[in-house]
Design a protein around this motif. Structure first.
Motif, mmCIF file in Angstrom:
data_model
loop_
_atom_site.group_PDB
_atom_site.id
_atom_site.type_symbol
_atom_site.label_atom_id
_atom_site.label_comp_id
_atom_site.label_asym_id
_atom_site.label_seq_id
_atom_site.Cartn_x
_atom_site.Cartn_y
_atom_site.Cartn_z
ATOM 1 N N ASP A 264 -1.133 -0.784 49.605
ATOM 2 C CA ASP A 264 -0.333 0.110 48.900
ATOM 3 C C ASP A 264 1.381 0.414 48.223
ATOM 4 N N ASP B 58 -7.484 1.005 43.759
ATOM 5 C CA ASP B 58 -8.681 1.992 44.690
ATOM 6 C C ASP B 58 -9.213 0.495 46.160
ATOM 7 N N SER C 9 -6.321 0.070 47.964
ATOM 8 C CA SER C 9 -5.676 1.452 48.647
ATOM 9 C C SER C 9 -6.445 1.224 49.858
#
Length: 78
Positions: free
Chosen positions: A78, A70, A73
């Motif tokens: 990503d 996360d 991201s």
């Protein structure tokens, strides 16, 4: 233990595996992994057990993997 679709995707990313490679490790097809990650299919307890065994997973490790993925991201990586 329970494994959600986003956690499965995070696990695959953290280990730098393709859907095909993860599928091979868990004994399912790449398409099945795709369905699981997108939430189109449910992750069975048997598949969770295989993932726990193959990747030495516990709840704390899953949480940490998810945090790492996360954080990348959020930075657009990503």
């Amino acid at each position: 233990m329970h494994l959600k679709s986003d956690e499965l995707a995070a696990l695959r990313r953290i280990y730098a595996l393709s859907q095909q490679q993860l599928g091979k490790e868990l004994g399912v097809s790449a398409m099945h992994i795709s369905y699981l990650e997108s939430g189109q299919r449910s992750i069975t307890p048997e598949l969770v057990d295989k993932a726990v065994e193959k990747f030495a997973l516990d709840t704390a490790k899953i949480v940490e993997i998810k945090k790492i993925v996360d954080s990348y991201s959020m930075k657009g990586v990503d």
